[in-house]
Design an enzyme around this catalytic site. Structure first.
Site, mmCIF file in Angstrom:
data_model
loop_
_atom_site.group_PDB
_atom_site.id
_atom_site.type_symbol
_atom_site.label_atom_id
_atom_site.label_comp_id
_atom_site.label_asym_id
_atom_site.label_seq_id
_atom_site.Cartn_x
_atom_site.Cartn_y
_atom_site.Cartn_z
ATOM 1 N N HIS A 76 0.849 -1.179 0.000
ATOM 2 C CA HIS A 76 0.000 0.000 0.000
ATOM 3 C C HIS A 76 0.887 1.233 0.000
ATOM 4 O O HIS A 76 0.842 2.043 0.907
ATOM 5 C CB HIS A 76 -0.921 -0.008 1.232
ATOM 6 C CG HIS A 76 -1.786 -1.235 1.334
ATOM 7 N ND1 HIS A 76 -2.420 -1.606 2.489
ATOM 8 C CD2 HIS A 76 -2.134 -2.167 0.414
ATOM 9 C CE1 HIS A 76 -3.112 -2.722 2.281
ATOM 10 N NE2 HIS A 76 -2.949 -3.090 1.028
HETATM 11 C C1 LIG Z 1 -0.283 -9.500 -2.136
HETATM 12 C C2 LIG Z 1 -1.095 -8.254 -2.299
HETATM 13 C C3 LIG Z 1 -2.345 -8.155 -1.695
HETATM 14 C C4 LIG Z 1 -3.101 -7.006 -1.850
HETATM 15 N N1 LIG Z 1 -4.337 -6.956 -1.268
HETATM 16 C C5 LIG Z 1 -5.099 -5.852 -1.395
HETATM 17 C C6 LIG Z 1 -6.401 -5.781 -0.826
HETATM 18 O O1 LIG Z 1 -6.892 -6.724 -0.217
HETATM 19 N N2 LIG Z 1 -7.102 -4.643 -0.949
HETATM 20 C C7 LIG Z 1 -6.616 -3.565 -1.620
HETATM 21 O O2 LIG Z 1 -7.302 -2.559 -1.690
HETATM 22 N N3 LIG Z 1 -5.398 -3.618 -2.210
HETATM 23 C C8 LIG Z 1 -4.632 -4.730 -2.107
HETATM 24 N N4 LIG Z 1 -3.398 -4.776 -2.707
HETATM 25 C C9 LIG Z 1 -2.953 -3.615 -3.496
HETATM 26 C C10 LIG Z 1 -3.530 -3.663 -4.905
HETATM 27 O O3 LIG Z 1 -3.091 -4.810 -5.557
HETATM 28 C C11 LIG Z 1 -3.106 -2.418 -5.670
HETATM 29 O O4 LIG Z 1 -3.600 -1.288 -4.992
HETATM 30 C C12 LIG Z 1 -3.677 -2.374 -7.077
HETATM 31 O O5 LIG Z 1 -3.370 -3.510 -7.809
HETATM 32 C C13 LIG Z 1 -3.129 -1.130 -7.765
HETATM 33 O O6 LIG Z 1 -3.580 -1.052 -9.082
HETATM 34 P P1 LIG Z 1 -2.727 -0.297 -10.167
HETATM 35 O O7 LIG Z 1 -3.442 -0.457 -11.442
HETATM 36 O O8 LIG Z 1 -2.408 1.060 -9.692
HETATM 37 O O9 LIG Z 1 -1.327 -1.070 -10.201
HETATM 38 P P2 LIG Z 1 -1.026 -2.608 -10.574
HETATM 39 O O10 LIG Z 1 -2.201 -3.450 -10.351
HETATM 40 O O11 LIG Z 1 0.242 -2.968 -9.895
HETATM 41 O O12 LIG Z 1 -0.753 -2.548 -12.133
HETATM 42 C C14 LIG Z 1 0.309 -1.826 -12.679
HETATM 43 C C15 LIG Z 1 0.710 -2.503 -13.969
HETATM 44 O O13 LIG Z 1 1.545 -1.641 -14.695
HETATM 45 C C16 LIG Z 1 2.591 -2.379 -15.272
HETATM 46 N N5 LIG Z 1 3.704 -1.444 -15.488
HETATM 47 C C17 LIG Z 1 4.396 -0.767 -14.543
HETATM 48 N N6 LIG Z 1 5.331 0.009 -15.122
HETATM 49 C C18 LIG Z 1 5.232 -0.174 -16.450
HETATM 50 C C19 LIG Z 1 5.958 0.358 -17.561
HETATM 51 N N7 LIG Z 1 6.947 1.222 -17.402
HETATM 52 N N8 LIG Z 1 5.596 -0.060 -18.804
HETATM 53 C C20 LIG Z 1 4.578 -0.963 -18.971
HETATM 54 N N9 LIG Z 1 3.879 -1.492 -17.950
HETATM 55 C C21 LIG Z 1 4.194 -1.092 -16.707
HETATM 56 C C22 LIG Z 1 2.876 -3.458 -14.259
HETATM 57 O O14 LIG Z 1 3.534 -4.565 -14.858
HETATM 58 C C23 LIG Z 1 1.489 -3.785 -13.762
HETATM 59 O O15 LIG Z 1 0.902 -4.817 -14.523
HETATM 60 C C24 LIG Z 1 -2.607 -5.920 -2.590
HETATM 61 C C25 LIG Z 1 -1.359 -6.017 -3.204
HETATM 62 C C26 LIG Z 1 -0.601 -7.169 -3.068
HETATM 63 C C27 LIG Z 1 0.719 -7.252 -3.730
#
Ligand SMILES: Cc1cc2nc3c(=O)[nH]c(=O)nc-3n(C[C@H](O)[C@H](O)[C@H](O)COP(=O)(O)OP(=O)(O)OC[C@H]3O[C@@H](n4cnc5c(N)ncnc54)[C@H](O)[C@@H]3O)c2cc1C
Ligand code: SF4
Lengths: 260, 571
Positions: free
Chosen positions: B501
């Protein structure tokens, strides 16, 4: 999504079979009316060669154990193997609850892990430059785990010789504990590796070997799981989630393969 | 020389939760979208062998390969930052769906207080309640304004839950009923009710029943399989981008996903961005993708890193407190917890789901009086039953041996006899907690790694102790024979897992002087660039972040569509 209908009624009675079958059907593997455990038994036959394998618990039917060709070494030499075998047994010993690390195959597990990605720190940042860091910054060494084991096992041997004039695996149990404790508490003087850092890894690897799926070479017969009533790989707990504690016979990932 | 491709309407950098939501909304709105994702493709069928704790839970199969890219960390500016060589404190998502694939699914709404924390704290306690180096800010948007977007996210994901008695007003109930309560959860509810607290079911993205969402996507009910956090769901029961928003975007025929495409620069000209440069990691070729609009959805670290590497926005300067990119990095105070040991009862601890649990918010936000406390805010307290897998869960009474016969006996005995109650403490932002580019360490392409400068403060230490104490009281009321509680928080370390987080670095606010983006996640300094994700949180709340990330993504998508027709900063 395909096959949603399958999920409308969560399994109510048996936790194991119907839910596994439902999963398999969903994933596109037809298993018809075959009883999985039975199929597994008849394919593999009953040539139990594993001397370490304990007698099956009287309460449950287990499939016969096949010859375990996985039990040979990929990385350790014989001496290293016997040190690890003895040390992990001290960390997780055989007792009235059941087998210890030795019988569970933990040293084979560690050997196999070190031979692969994990031993080479393949998915970790190993680029220079290297600096000694603060504790809160984590591991900053340049040694890979397999190199660390090489050095640490030699040091354990040296320390045992110095203290007790015998190799580690020849020591009495309490003496082995003393050696392990000295490593755990950084009471051994080594410059190349952190003794306590190594001990932490050895302890973690021991628990991994006790409790990972048997496919990795440890947790023989799923007895690690059995000792703590962990049911392993089950496809559904819907029918027991609101119920009081229940012992469920464990199942491993191989059951999926067998069903295929 | 980079190959230059034909221009598209929108390019999205990273296809996780934020990227997936934006892709589905924009393609439904008629735009052509290219999604660049650095990792591999993913599908439900990949999880046939997923009940493997070693592979997924311990060796991090689904997470970013750190040998290629990591972050560096130091506790303060006086010491040298060093790379996070192995996973610990948090895990970084990778591949289609990002961390959305292996998250737990605990899906909260932040409290109204969270969005106006600075003004509300001053209003109730006066200016001096906020230490001078604490740089918390109002978000520039209120809970009420964001409510419809929370609603949208919850309907898309099919969140299961019942109303939080101490939460903000809801326009609709949760789309699916709460999950099934386990006996341990029943105990928690009974104990907290007796203590005159306000328990409610944890809002869950693990479906309580079969559900069809407004986009027409049907998903199966959760099986409480106990392999959820760090694992993909073999049933599609856990809401993740791959089984929800991505197929909707694909169906429009307007969404092109390119996996194995690592974006390395945002291209710009004056105060407009013109597209991105990425490397096709399968060939090593550099490719230029021009676009009218660029959306960064690569999680906190890559959003901020790309802005800094591309020279967009004013970098934050901690010595003057000016500039915005990298400002207000915050985290979570997760260690304020207690474990209760029950001698006479056993629980089905092996069973569970990522978001199966019960909470109280009596000690969260400003739901309680802080006049005599040495901290502000608080945290949600919960008992969750996520499946106690055996390698990583070996609760034993504090002070007892950690190996040998007594350890073995205790760990076997308490495997199904220990319950933990934990606080999810909020994390305030400080002037000296920030993100910038590391001067030494590089990724596989030779680009600088993100550098974190962060430590716990007095606020965090007080909060952790406070929450741990409350957790302990609850466990005693639940009948635990013995309770171990956190005594001292200690310094922040990158070695033990706490939570993924991470927040801040491109924060949201009401003015370009103090923030990077407006409430539509639109960059103040480049109106055709949107930066979406927890990077926009000015500080972190006492909950998991993704409900709010999802809501902000829906709002950003609306803003992008508005921008497309009208141009300029969206009002
Ligand atoms: C084990 C675990 C448990 C969790 N449990 C919870 C929960 O219960 N509740 C909750 O609210 N949150 C939880 N989270 C947090 C939640 O997963 C994230 O808040 C959420 O996935 C964020 O979404 P996002 O789209 O911002 O990033 P992400 O889901 O991380 O997606 C970002 C994507 O961008 C890609 N990327 C990054 N940089 C580049 C680049 N330069 N070029 C191309 N692609 C790129 C990455 O490969 C990734 O696929 C948890 C996280 C983990 C690791
Ligand atoms: S606990 Fe439920 S949602 Fe989580 S992986 Fe298992 S079946 Fe899927």
């Amino acid at each position: 999504m395909e096959n949603n209908d399958e999920h409308k009624e969560p399994a109510k009675q048996d936790v194991q079979e119907p839910s596994r079958r439902r999963f398999l059907v969903n994933a596109g593997f037809a298993i018809g009316g075959v009883v999985v455990g039975g199929a597994l038994g008849s394919i593999i036959g009953r040539k139990a060669k594993e001397p370490a394998a304990p007698e099956p618990a009287p309460t449950e039917e287990k499939p016969a154990v096949p010859a375990n060709y996985n039990r040979a070494l990929m990385f350790f030499n014989q001496e290293q193997f016997s040190i690890v075998d003895a040390a992990t047994e001290r960390i997780f010993p055989k007792d009235a609850n059941g087998p210890g690390a030795k019988e569970l195959g933990v040293a084979f597990f560690i050997d196999h892990q070190l031979a692969g990605d994990y031993g080479f720190n393949g998915r970790e940042y190993m680029s220079p430059p290297y600096f000694k860091g603060e504790k809160v910054q984590g591991y900053q060494g340049h040694l890979k785990r397999r190199e660390m084991y090489d050095i640490a096992l030699q040091e354990m041997e040296n320390y045992s010789q110095a203290q007790f004039q015998k190799g580690f695996s020849q020591l009495a149990g309490e003496q082995q504990d003393e050696v392990l404790k000295a490593f755990e508490e950084d009471a051994v003087e080594i410059t190349t590796i952190s003794p306590s850092g190594f001990f932490k890894i050895l302890r973690s690897n021991t628990l991994e070997g006790v409790y990972s799926d048997p496919l990795y070479g440890g947790n023989a017969n799923m007895d690690g799981w059995r000792m703590r009533n962990y049911p392993g790989n089950q496809m559904s707990f819907t029918s027991i989630i609101d119920k009081d504690f229940k012992t469920i016979a464990p199942s491993s990932l191989q059951d999926h393969m067998a069903a295929k | 020389m980079a190959t230059k491709l034909p221009k598209t309407d929108v390019v999205i950098v990273g296809v996780g939760w934020a990227g997936g939501i934006i892709a589905s909304e924009l393609t439904k709105g008629g735009l052509n979208v290219v999604g660049l994702e650095k990792g591999r493709s993913r599908k439900t069928e990949d999880y046939y062998m997923v009940h493997d704790e070693l592979r997924y839970g311990v060796r991090y199969d689904l997470m970013q390969d750190l040998s290629k890219e990591t972050v560096t960390f130091r506790s303060n500016e006086k010491i040298r930052a060093l790379p996070m060589r192995q996973y610990g404190s948090f895990l970084i998502g990778d591949g289609l769906g990002g961390s959305g694939v292996h998250w737990n699914g605990q899906t909260y709404r932040f409290l109204p207080y969270d969005f106006e924390i600075r003004s509300k704290t001053i209003e109730r306690y006066g200016k001096n309640k906020i230490p001078t180096d604490m740089t918390i800010l109002d978000w520039g948007i209120t809970y009420d304004k964001l409510e419809p977007y929370y609603d949208k996210f919850e309907k898309m994901a099919g969140i299961s839950g019942d109303e939080n008695p101490l939460g903000g007003k809801r326009s609709n109930p949760y789309p699916t009923p709460p999950m099934i309560k386990s006996p341990a959860m029943v105990k928690f509810v009974e104990a907290t009710t007796k203590m005159k607290l306000h328990p409610y079911m944890m809002p869950s993205a693990n479906l309580s029943e079969t559900y069809t969402n407004p986009d027409g996507i049907s998903r199966a009910a959760c099986q409480y399989c106990g392999y959820c956090e760090r694992f993909g769901c073999e049933y599609g029961a856990k809401a993740d981008p791959v089984v929800t928003v991505i197929p909707v975007a694909k169906k429009t025929g307007k969404f092109e996903i390119r996996t194995h495409s690592q974006v390395r620069r945002i291209l710009h000209n004056g105060n407009k961005v013109t597209g991105v440069m990425y490397t096709d990691v399968t060939t090593g070729k550099e490719i230029e993708q021009p676009a009218d609009i660029v959306v960064l959805t690569g999680y906190v670290f890559n959003n901020v890193r790309l802005l800094l590497m591309s020279g967009i926005g004013k970098p934050y300067n901690p010595s003057t407190g000016t500039g915005v990119i990298g400002k207000n990095y915050a985290y979570q105070v997760i260690k304020g917890a207690s474990v209760g040991f029950f001698e006479k009862e056993q629980f089905n601890n092996f069973a569970g789901a990522g978001a199966l649990g019960v909470n109280i918010d009596d000690y969260n936000g400003d739901n309680f009086d802080h006049s005599n406390l040495k901290f502000i805010h608080g945290g949600s307290i919960s008992l969750s039953q996520t499946g106690q897998r055996p390698i990583l869960n070996n609760p034993i009474p504090g002070g007892s041996p950690t190996w040998g016969p007594e350890f073995k006996n205790n760990s076997l005995k308490y495997a199904n006899r220990a319950l933990s109650v934990g606080g999810q403490g909020s994390s305030m932002s400080y002037r000296h907690h920030f993100l910038d580019l590391d001067p030494t360490y590089k990724d596989t392409f030779g680009d600088p790694l993100m550098r974190l400068t962060f430590d716990f403060e007095d606020q965090d230490r007080e909060l952790a102790k406070f929450l741990a104490g409350k957790c302990g009281e609850i466990l005693k009321e639940m009948g635990a024979n013995h309770v171990d509680s956190l005594k001292e928080l200690g310094p922040y370390d990158i070695v033990t897992y706490q939570s993924t987080h991470n927040t801040g670095g491109a924060i949201m606010g009401s003015s370009p002087e103090t923030s990077a983006v407006n409430s539509y996640s639109q960059m103040w300094d480049a109106d055709n660039l949107f930066v979406v994700g927890a990077s926009s949180f000015p500080q972190n709340a006492g909950y998991n972040p993704t409900g709010t990330v999802g809501a902000l993504a829906y709002r950003a998508a609306e803003g992008i569509l508005k921008y497309r027709t009208k141009g300029g900063l969206v009002e």
